[in-house]
Design a protein around this motif. Structure first.
Motif: not given
Length: 319
Positions: A182-200
């Motif tokens: 739950k660090t700031g850096e981890h939150k960034n990684m989390l949202q980067m994956i959820l916002c940029n990877r394809s649905y598939e």
């Protein structure tokens, strides 16, 4: 197969419709039933043609006349139907960002569910309608990791159609760590994956996440995070899995938990009417036992109720 509830009307005649609307609006008392009959039974592109014919015929703007003759929630429905989809999203976002209070849930509903193309079009519409940059307004009106995630989604850069099993496990591992640390850096990684990877790709990532953690990704996010950041992440996951189910859940929530939150009900019905409202209705009935038609009938009234039911397009047996 996704399906809406509003289709192009056969034997469509925009000039005749414009004339009928003119008569209904110009009379001593506004004939609201006529407005409902026409505007909820034509698809969006047909309504735009009616507005054009109306302007040619009366030298007036149909939206302006609707606003002047109608009031309250019924007005919101009728006016909302007259916007092209991207303009309607832009209109809703503007009010969500610039109203007395920021309506975070509106931002979540729109950004979590729209495709790259829809996001691109609504940014354009926002700029034309309000002479403002949507991303700048998000930046100035929201904050923290919620803002960062919205800003990422607003770029409309999600990969499309691409899936790579070999990186799915790595992504799942990163998500799992992000939920642990739950660090700031981890939150960034989390949202980067959820916002940029394809649905598939994300389908596979969520499966891997379950394998690694023994937990569903939604439960993990709910446990580890809170506030609008958490709500937005969950909405993204739910929309990736099944958009109609997400909107059925949001409608149920707006109708039952919030004492009929009109804005949310209106926005979802109009925005999804030509995309997947039929599917949303099915999910609603399956999940909650009562039909959407029944619940709207129970909580709304008058011409407002009639307009919502016409868009919902249920019938008596749905009640």
């Amino acid at each position: 197969q996704t399906q809406g509830t509003i289709f192009p009307a056969p034997n469509f005649n925009p000039v005749m419709d414009a004339q009928t609307l003119g008569g209904a609006l110009q009379g001593i008392s506004c004939e609201k039933d006529v407005l409902i009959d026409i505007l909820t039974q034509r698809c969006n592109s047909q309504r735009l043609m009616i507005a054009e014919a109306y302007r040619d015929m009366y030298g007036r703007d149909l939206i302006t006349d609707l606003k002047e003759n109608l009031s309250h929630h019924f007005k919101e429905v009728m006016v909302g139907l007259m916007y092209p989809p991207a303009s309607y999203d832009a209109h809703e976002l503007w009010h969500a960002l610039k109203g007395a209070d920021i309506e975070e849930k509106c931002l979540i509903d729109i950004f979590a569910s729209r495709s790259n193309m829809e996001i691109f079009q609504m940014k354009e519409a926002y700029l034309i309608q309000y002479n403002n940059n949507l991303q700048q307004d998000i930046d100035s009106e929201t904050s923290g990791h919620f803002r960062d995630t919205l800003m990422n989604l607003a770029q409309g850069t999600r990969m499309e159609g691409y899936a790579d099993p070999s990186t799915a496990a790595q992504d799942a591992m990163i998500l799992w760590e992000a939920c642990q640390r739950k660090t700031g850096e981890h939150k960034n990684m989390l949202q980067m994956i959820l916002c940029n990877r394809s649905y598939e790709q994300l389908w596979m990532v969520f499966q891997e996440f379950q394998n690694i953690s023994g937990q569903d990704i939604v439960d993990a996010i709910n446990e580890c995070y809170d506030g609008y950041f958490q709500e937005l992440l969950v909405a993204i996951v739910l929309c990736i899995r099944d958009k109609p189910s997400y909107f059925a859940y949001r409608l149920y929530n707006a109708i039952h938990d919030l004492g009929f939150h009109n804005k949310t009900v209106i926005r979802i019905l109009i925005a999804r009417s030509e995309i997947d409202l039929m599917n949303i209705r099915q999910r609603y009935k399956e999940r909650y036992g009562k039909s959407l038609f029944h619940d709207i009938k129970h909580f709304a009234s008058g011409h407002y109720e009639s307009a919502l039911l016409a868009i919902c397009a249920g019938d008596a047996e749905d009640y």
